[in-house]
Every structure is written in structure tokens, then in C-alpha cells.
Design a protein around this motif. Structure first.
Motif, PDB file in Angstrom:
ATOM      1  N   PHE A 164      -3.847   6.080 -10.355  1.00  0.00           N
ATOM      2  CA  PHE A 164      -4.093   4.642 -10.314  1.00  0.00           C
ATOM      3  C   PHE A 164      -3.509   4.025 -11.580  1.00  0.00           C
ATOM      4  O   PHE A 164      -3.356   4.683 -12.609  1.00  0.00           O
ATOM      5  N   LEU A 199      -3.493   1.706  -6.354  1.00  0.00           N
ATOM      6  CA  LEU A 199      -3.896   3.073  -6.019  1.00  0.00           C
ATOM      7  C   LEU A 199      -2.765   3.752  -5.268  1.00  0.00           C
ATOM      8  O   LEU A 199      -2.251   3.206  -4.277  1.00  0.00           O
ATOM      9  N   TYR A 252      -7.103   9.223  -9.903  1.00  0.00           N
ATOM     10  CA  TYR A 252      -8.293   8.823  -9.164  1.00  0.00           C
ATOM     11  C   TYR A 252      -8.507   9.794  -8.024  1.00  0.00           C
ATOM     12  O   TYR A 252      -7.582  10.490  -7.588  1.00  0.00           O
TER      13      TYR A 252
END
Ligand code: MN
Length: 185
Positions: free
Chosen positions: A8, A24, A84
């Protein structure tokens, strides 16, 4: 076998209006939302996040000046970046189809500034006639009461604030960020 890691990035962008672009990685591109007030680590503050066009993966490294006189012109810093993990979904599957299309994204951030559990939820009403979502910090040990965008304004790449950036830090050239995936839409 360790799972695939996903990236991210949050780019603070001083365009016509200041905003933070929250991106993302999904299926090789950066799915992106413009967050006018920036992320908040206070779980009670739901931040409007307007979905904008996917960006090519390589844009994760862009910091500098976008020249010109259109709405996107202006200075950009890499305000935060890291890995992430999406919750309850295999990062190797088609995340656009299996996750994003559901309209509720739960994930954990491992950034320099943003950490812990977060959710992006699509609003039923299109607040601005656009693709409106809310970015919300979940209540965990990484939640806090301060204003993270004011407390931590500096780039995680250069240490500069967005207004300290100049063309020597980077000059946006669209040729460097053309779509790398054919027929990606
Ligand atoms: Mn932007």
C-alpha cells in the motif's frame, strides 16, 4: 509457504485541493481512493474516500511535481508506504472480483505511520455522484487520538513536506506510467 505480500502507499497530493491518495495493490495495479482530509487513526472519524482510477504499480515510487494546469497538477510526496494484508481473502486470488467488488475491504497495514486494522466500506449513497467509500481505523492498539496527518507531515522517502517538494525531486512524465497490463480497462 509465506503468502504473497501486497503493497500500500499513501501519496499526499497538493493539487487544486490538498488530498491524500490511498492506494492498495490488487492484481498488479494500485486501486486508488482520494481522501480529502487524509487518513485518521481515530476510530470515530470516518474519512470520505472517493475511488479514482487505478494507477500502474510503478506509481508507488513517484514523488515530485506533476506539471501543467489541470486538476491533478501539483506536488506529491510518498506520505506512507508498506505492506498490507487483506483479511479473510487469499492475496493470490483475483482481488478485484473476489474482494473489491463486495464493497467492504478489511485489511491490516504495516506502514511507517499507518498500522493495524482498517476498513474501507463503500457507501450506499453516492455522496458526490461518484464512487464514495469511507476509510475507518479499527479500534486496536494502533488507534490513537492525535491527528496523524498534522503530526507526521513528512515524506517517508525524502523527509520533505509536500510543499518543500520541487521539480528536482521528480517530474511526472506520463510515459513512465502507461498501463503495463493489456486490456486492463
Ligand atoms: Mn491525487
Amino acid at each position: 509457504m509465506p503468502g504473497k505480500t501486497l503493497l500500500f502507499v499513501v501519496q499526499q497530493h497538493h493539487a487544486t485541493h490538498m488530498h491524500w491518495d490511498f492506494r492498495l495493490e490488487m492484481d498488479g495495479v494500485l486501486v486508488s481512493w482520494a481522501v480529502p482530509k487524509g487518513p485518521s487513526i481515530r476510530p470515530s472519524e470516518k474519512r470520505l474516500a472517493i475511488r479514482v482510477e487505478d494507477h500502474v504499480y510503478g506509481y508507488k515510487d513517484f514523488e515530485g511535481v506533476i506539471p501543467g494546469n489541470d486538476y491533478g497538477s501539483g506536488k506529491v510526496i510518498i506520505w506512507d508506504r508498506g505492506e498490507y494484508k487483506p483479511k479473510d481473502v487469499d492475496p493470490e486470488c483475483n482481488l478485484h472480483d473476489k474482494w473489491l467488488s463486495g464493497g467492504v475491504l478489511e485489511f491490516t497495514l504495516y506502514g511507517s505511520k499507518l498500522k493495524g486494522d482498517w476498513v474501507l466500506v463503500k457507501t450506499k449513497k453516492r455522496l458526490y455522484g461518484e464512487d464514495s467509500w469511507l476509510l475507518i481505523k479499527k479500534n486496536d492498539s494502533y488507534a490513537g487520538s492525535g491527528n496523524i496527518v498534522e503530526m507526521c507531515p513528512n515524506s517517508v522517502l525524502s523527509g520533505k513536506t509536500v510543499d518543500q517538494i520541487n521539480e528536482e525531486d521528480g517530474l511526472f512524465d506520463p510515459k513512465n506510467y502507461e498501463k503495463s497490463i493489456p486490456d486492463s480497462g
